[in-house]
Design an enzyme around this catalytic site. Structure first.
Site, mmCIF file in Angstrom:
data_model
loop_
_atom_site.group_PDB
_atom_site.id
_atom_site.type_symbol
_atom_site.label_atom_id
_atom_site.label_comp_id
_atom_site.label_asym_id
_atom_site.label_seq_id
_atom_site.Cartn_x
_atom_site.Cartn_y
_atom_site.Cartn_z
ATOM 1 N N HIS A 77 -7.876 -3.912 3.884
ATOM 2 C CA HIS A 77 -7.348 -2.532 3.893
ATOM 3 C C HIS A 77 -8.094 -1.708 2.841
ATOM 4 O O HIS A 77 -8.556 -0.597 3.090
ATOM 5 C CB HIS A 77 -5.844 -2.592 3.598
ATOM 6 C CG HIS A 77 -5.195 -1.276 3.291
ATOM 7 N ND1 HIS A 77 -5.352 -0.635 2.075
ATOM 8 C CD2 HIS A 77 -4.377 -0.479 4.024
ATOM 9 C CE1 HIS A 77 -4.669 0.496 2.075
ATOM 10 N NE2 HIS A 77 -4.063 0.614 3.248
ATOM 11 N N ASN A 78 -8.223 -2.268 1.640
ATOM 12 C CA ASN A 78 -8.854 -1.518 0.558
ATOM 13 C C ASN A 78 -10.346 -1.323 0.780
ATOM 14 O O ASN A 78 -10.895 -0.276 0.438
ATOM 15 C CB ASN A 78 -8.598 -2.210 -0.783
ATOM 16 C CG ASN A 78 -7.206 -1.912 -1.301
ATOM 17 O OD1 ASN A 78 -6.293 -1.637 -0.528
ATOM 18 N ND2 ASN A 78 -7.036 -1.944 -2.604
ATOM 19 N N SER B 24 0.836 -1.211 0.000
ATOM 20 C CA SER B 24 0.000 0.000 0.000
ATOM 21 C C SER B 24 0.863 1.249 0.000
ATOM 22 O O SER B 24 1.964 1.256 0.548
ATOM 23 C CB SER B 24 -0.920 0.031 1.212
ATOM 24 O OG SER B 24 -1.648 1.250 1.214
ATOM 25 N N LYS C 211 -4.584 -6.995 2.636
ATOM 26 C CA LYS C 211 -4.615 -5.831 1.737
ATOM 27 C C LYS C 211 -6.026 -5.592 1.196
ATOM 28 O O LYS C 211 -6.470 -4.453 1.022
ATOM 29 C CB LYS C 211 -3.615 -6.025 0.579
ATOM 30 C CG LYS C 211 -3.600 -4.877 -0.439
ATOM 31 C CD LYS C 211 -3.156 -3.582 0.203
ATOM 32 C CE LYS C 211 -3.001 -2.357 -0.654
ATOM 33 N NZ LYS C 211 -3.654 -2.115 -1.861
ATOM 34 N N GLU D 273 -10.535 1.429 3.045
ATOM 35 C CA GLU D 273 -10.153 2.626 2.257
ATOM 36 C C GLU D 273 -11.365 3.161 1.467
ATOM 37 O O GLU D 273 -11.664 4.358 1.501
ATOM 38 C CB GLU D 273 -9.013 2.219 1.315
ATOM 39 C CG GLU D 273 -8.572 3.227 0.296
ATOM 40 C CD GLU D 273 -7.533 2.608 -0.678
ATOM 41 O OE1 GLU D 273 -6.484 2.118 -0.217
ATOM 42 O OE2 GLU D 273 -7.789 2.605 -1.896
HETATM 43 C C1 6PG Z 1 -3.076 1.418 -1.822
HETATM 44 C C2 6PG Z 1 -4.327 1.455 -2.655
HETATM 45 C C3 6PG Z 1 -4.125 0.943 -4.025
HETATM 46 C C4 6PG Z 1 -5.467 0.812 -4.733
HETATM 47 C C5 6PG Z 1 -5.481 1.552 -5.986
HETATM 48 C C6 6PG Z 1 -6.703 1.317 -6.854
HETATM 49 O O1 6PG Z 1 -3.187 0.936 -0.713
HETATM 50 O O2 6PG Z 1 -2.055 1.908 -2.269
HETATM 51 O O3 6PG Z 1 -5.290 0.669 -2.015
HETATM 52 O O4 6PG Z 1 -3.471 -0.282 -3.987
HETATM 53 O O5 6PG Z 1 -5.758 -0.490 -4.950
HETATM 54 O O6 6PG Z 1 -5.362 2.897 -5.654
HETATM 55 O O7 6PG Z 1 -7.867 1.386 -6.159
HETATM 56 P P1 6PG Z 1 -9.280 1.512 -6.900
HETATM 57 O O8 6PG Z 1 -10.005 0.235 -6.712
HETATM 58 O O9 6PG Z 1 -9.931 2.685 -6.239
HETATM 59 O O10 6PG Z 1 -9.023 1.786 -8.358
#
Ligand code: 6PG
Length: 442
Positions: free
Chosen positions: A177-178, A120, A174, A181
């Protein structure tokens, strides 16, 4: 150490530079010939995959920084043909953890180790120190951890690298995490519109986010949201937020997080709502189906929006923590919430002060309750103004449902028994029974 990196997109290139600066020898290659024109001091670009592999010591370490899915699978296949027993492939992309598990199994049959590494921090993190979530067989840690730690971000003097278990564990962390996010990004976006509803201009809303990002809500996503809300197009002087198409993209990780939560029976309504909102935003047909919403006025204060955002963030963290806990148990992984929070505290997109509470669900719910009234006022005001705030609304319903006495699902149980004889439990005695509609022998 010497390692190979495959994939010379911005992430691969920046990681190569980061490894070089940390004193490692890096050889690189990209399946696209054009990408191989890249040059950087001290980094050798190979012409072929064979040349790349032949350039490595024993055991060879190859880091894949390519698109997840088929590209990872195909390269793993090719590498397994070229590598020797005991060599190591690391997938540093945003891969689905199930695919990582498959790659681990297929590689193991050929004597090759396969590690899934969640990374990340975007391009900036890759160059200066990302947050790293590692999944691999325990015996590989001794080789991989010092190498990866040397390029990871640091928090409280320790590298933001943690091992979470075998196989797909790192990519699973991860993915969660996303998911978090996505929900926090959407919650901040909802706060922006609520701040405008409270009477602030867009720029003032941006400044308000700035102020908040110096307190409890401090974190990277708050900082960049404050910045981008106040940024104008150079030519016209118009705010970018007024120019940009609102169809939000997504590469799938938020949706994977929701699917995995569904599979494991863990409610993640705030994350689900964030994914749904991105889908609606970019769905051309749905966007023209509905007429103008009714608009009544219900005042909302800046303080209520602040409370709403704090409550939503901690409830999202609670859902992510719940999902990680259950997934770790189910898969026999070693995910420790304190470690997840620690490695997210620097380098990662999620870095924020509230992660301090990530491993303490009771503390997260306490904070949500303290700020719950503002969350309610925010959702009420938004609903009255026909302003969609799905992540805040889902978070409020989650908070209310978790703390409610009898839920509406009592009627669902009766419905299930009425049409499907699924059985009822007496809440006082714990005995199972059926409603009178089934007769004595049903
Ligand atoms: C990170 C982000 C990154 C993310 C991309 C695309 O932790 O650096 O999570 O890995 O996957 O920015 O995300 P999208 O699904 O919004 O396109």
């Amino acid at each position: 150490m010497k390692l190979a990196i495959i994939g010379l997109g911005v992430m691969g290139r920046n990681l190569a530079l980061n490894f070089r600066d940390a004193g490692h020898q890096c050889v690189v290659w990209d399946p696209w010939p054009e990408a191989r024109n890249w040059q950087a001091d001290g980094i050798e670009v190979c012409d072929t995959l064979e040349a790349l592999v032949n350039n490595l010591p024993v055991p060879s370490i190859v880091l894949l920084m390519v698109k997840s899915g088929l590209p990872v699978f195909e390269l793993t296949e090719q590498l397994c043909e070229l590598l020797e027993n005991g060599d190591i492939i690391i997938d540093g992309g945003n891969s689905n953890y199930m695919e990582t598990e498959t790659n681990v199994r297929l590689s193991r049959k050929r004597g090759i180790h396969f590690a899934g590494l969640g990374v990340s921090g975007g391009a900036e993190g890759a160059r200066n120190g990302p947050s790293m979530m590692l999944g691999c067989a325990g015996e590989m840690r001794i080789v991989l951890e010092p190498l990866l730690a040397s390029v990871a971000a640091r928090y409280n003097g320790k590298p933001c690298l943690a091992w979470f278990g075998d196989g797909g564990a790192g990519h699973f962390v991860k993915t969660v995490h996303n998911g978090i996010e996505y929900a926090i990004m959407q919650a901040i976006a909802e706060s922006w519109q609520l701040l405008e509803l409270s009477g602030l201009t867009t720029s003032a809303a941006g400044r308000q986010l700035d102020i908040w990002s110096n307190g409890v809500l401090a974190g990277y996503l708050m900082e960049i949201s404050a910045e981008v809300l106040q940024t104008s197009e150079a030519a016209s002087g118009r705010l970018l937020i007024d120019l940009v198409d609102d169809a939000a993209g997504q590469k799938g990780t938020g949706g994977w997080c929701v699917s995995e939560a569904m599979n494991l029976g863990v409610p993640v309504p705030s994350i689900t709502a964030a994914v749904t909102m991105r889908q609606i935003s970019s769905h051309e047909v749905l966007r023209v189906l509905s007429g103008d919403g009714a608009e009544t006025t219900q005042e909302v204060t800046v303080q209520a929006v602040y409370d709403g955002l704090v409550a939503t963030v901690v409830l999202t963290l609670a859902q992510g923590a719940h999902l990680l806990t259950v997934a770790s148990q189910e898969n026999d992984w070693k995910i420790q919430l304190t470690e997840a929070a620690r490695v997210w505290q620097e380098g990662s997109i999620l870095r924020m002060a509230l992660l301090e509470k990530f491993s303490d669900p009771a503390a997260l719910f306490d904070i949500a309750c303290e700020h719950g009234e503002g969350l309610r006022q925010s959702v009420i005001a938004a609903a009255a103004a026909s302003l969609p705030v799905p992540v805040m609304a889902a978070s409020l319903a989650y908070l209310d449902a978790c703390g409610a006495g009898q839920l509406s699902t009592a009627l669902v149980q009766l419905q299930r028994d009425r049409f499907g004889a699924h059985g009822l439990k007496n809440q006082e005695t714990g005995e199972m029974f059926h409603g009178p509609w089934h007769g004595a022998d049903s």
